[in-house]
Motif scaffolding. Structure first.
Motif, mmCIF file in Angstrom:
data_model
loop_
_atom_site.group_PDB
_atom_site.id
_atom_site.type_symbol
_atom_site.label_atom_id
_atom_site.label_comp_id
_atom_site.label_asym_id
_atom_site.label_seq_id
_atom_site.Cartn_x
_atom_site.Cartn_y
_atom_site.Cartn_z
ATOM 1 N N PHE A 1 0.824 -1.203 0.000
ATOM 2 C CA PHE A 1 0.000 0.000 0.000
ATOM 3 C C PHE A 1 0.860 1.255 0.000
ATOM 4 C CE2 PHE A 1 -1.993 3.352 2.577
ATOM 5 C CZ PHE A 1 -3.036 3.685 1.736
ATOM 6 N N LYS A 2 1.820 1.329 0.912
ATOM 7 C CA LYS A 2 2.631 2.536 1.065
ATOM 8 C C LYS A 2 3.505 2.818 -0.149
ATOM 9 C CE LYS A 2 1.764 4.258 5.151
ATOM 10 N NZ LYS A 2 1.271 5.616 5.303
ATOM 11 N N LEU A 3 3.975 1.767 -0.814
ATOM 12 C CA LEU A 3 4.879 1.953 -1.943
ATOM 13 C C LEU A 3 4.171 1.898 -3.292
ATOM 14 C CD1 LEU A 3 7.830 -0.280 -0.697
ATOM 15 C CD2 LEU A 3 7.550 2.193 -0.433
ATOM 16 N N GLY A 4 2.890 1.538 -3.278
ATOM 17 C CA GLY A 4 2.135 1.448 -4.527
ATOM 18 C C GLY A 4 2.648 0.349 -5.437
ATOM 19 N N LEU A 5 2.867 -0.835 -4.881
ATOM 20 C CA LEU A 5 3.419 -1.945 -5.651
ATOM 21 C C LEU A 5 2.379 -2.535 -6.594
ATOM 22 C CD1 LEU A 5 5.365 -3.862 -2.848
ATOM 23 C CD2 LEU A 5 6.210 -2.077 -4.374
ATOM 24 N N ASP A 6 2.822 -2.972 -7.760
ATOM 25 C CA ASP A 6 1.915 -3.682 -8.667
ATOM 26 C C ASP A 6 1.902 -5.162 -8.275
ATOM 27 O OD1 ASP A 6 4.204 -4.881 -9.752
ATOM 28 O OD2 ASP A 6 4.290 -3.490 -11.439
ATOM 29 N N LEU B 1 12.289 -2.403 -6.642
ATOM 30 C CA LEU B 1 11.594 -1.118 -6.600
ATOM 31 C C LEU B 1 12.106 -0.164 -7.671
ATOM 32 C CD1 LEU B 1 11.574 -0.516 -2.733
ATOM 33 C CD2 LEU B 1 9.734 -1.464 -4.138
ATOM 34 N N ASP B 2 11.206 0.714 -8.131
ATOM 35 C CA ASP B 2 11.655 1.775 -9.024
ATOM 36 C C ASP B 2 12.159 2.956 -8.178
ATOM 37 O OD1 ASP B 2 9.471 3.365 -8.206
ATOM 38 O OD2 ASP B 2 8.242 2.761 -9.904
ATOM 39 N N GLU B 3 12.604 4.010 -8.822
ATOM 40 C CA GLU B 3 13.241 5.122 -8.109
ATOM 41 C C GLU B 3 12.313 5.781 -7.083
ATOM 42 O OE1 GLU B 3 15.441 9.356 -9.038
ATOM 43 O OE2 GLU B 3 15.100 7.960 -10.685
ATOM 44 N N GLU B 4 11.072 6.055 -7.473
ATOM 45 C CA GLU B 4 10.127 6.705 -6.550
ATOM 46 C C GLU B 4 9.795 5.793 -5.371
ATOM 47 O OE1 GLU B 4 8.979 9.849 -6.476
ATOM 48 O OE2 GLU B 4 10.425 10.157 -8.091
ATOM 49 N N GLN B 5 9.647 4.505 -5.628
ATOM 50 C CA GLN B 5 9.347 3.556 -4.554
ATOM 51 C C GLN B 5 10.530 3.424 -3.600
ATOM 52 O OE1 GLN B 5 8.389 0.285 -7.129
ATOM 53 N NE2 GLN B 5 6.170 0.579 -6.872
ATOM 54 N N ARG B 6 11.756 3.481 -4.120
ATOM 55 C CA ARG B 6 12.932 3.431 -3.243
ATOM 56 C C ARG B 6 12.985 4.659 -2.344
ATOM 57 N NH1 ARG B 6 15.553 0.948 -7.766
ATOM 58 N NH2 ARG B 6 16.326 2.940 -8.516
#
Length: 164
Positions: free
Chosen positions: A65-70, A145-150
């Protein structure tokens, strides 16, 4: 609103912002009605193996939820957390085994320093294996993770919302 709705909501989704304020806590630091921390800690058991991976009770759902994972990222994170959970459980077993070995030495008529050293070395080996598993898990999470998720993950670490 139905009076039982908020208790249902709290059981399934956690405290509301009003319950945060009533408990005198900020976001991420809520306490249940019995005073227990919502997100747990990593020191619940002797040896510090309590809490879940990343210091939250439901780390997969929370981080997704917090990281918006697919979906594919969530599946990969589930595998990472499962591996880490297995390694932490093995470390807890090793800890109990070493404690039992030292206790058995105290039951013997003569103290055997070599066996104590052996038990201590096994404990260090177990801790090293756990640290290696944590480092590998973090490396896998970073690669996933991508850059924004990191950046979001780093923020959660810095603020203490999640703990490793």
């Amino acid at each position: 609103m139905h009076p039982g709705f908020m208790s249902w909501w709290t059981r399934h989704y956690g405290p509301s912002r009003y319950e945060y304020a009533a408990a005198g806590c900020g976001p991420g630091r809520a306490r249940w009605h019995d005073g227990e921390s919502r997100f747990g800690s990593h020191g619940d058991e002797p040896g510090g193996f309590g809490g879940g991976p990343f210091g939250v009770r439901r780390p997969l759902r929370f981080l997704a939820f917090k990281l918006g994972l697919d979906e594919s990222q969530t599946a990969e994170l589930a595998a990472i957390l499962d591996d880490l959970k297995t390694e932490r459980a093995q470390a807890a077993v090793d800890h109990r085994r070493m404690t039992s070995a030292v206790a058995d030495l105290f039951g013997a008529p003569a103290f055997d320093a070599a066996k104590v050293a052996q038990a201590g070395a096994a404990r260090v080996t177990s801790a090293t294996r756990l640290a290696d598993a944590q480092a590998k898990a973090l490396q896998r999470v970073h690669a996933m993770l991508d850059e924004e998720q990191r950046k979001a993950f780093a923020y959660l670490l810095r603020t203490g919302i999640i703990a490793i």
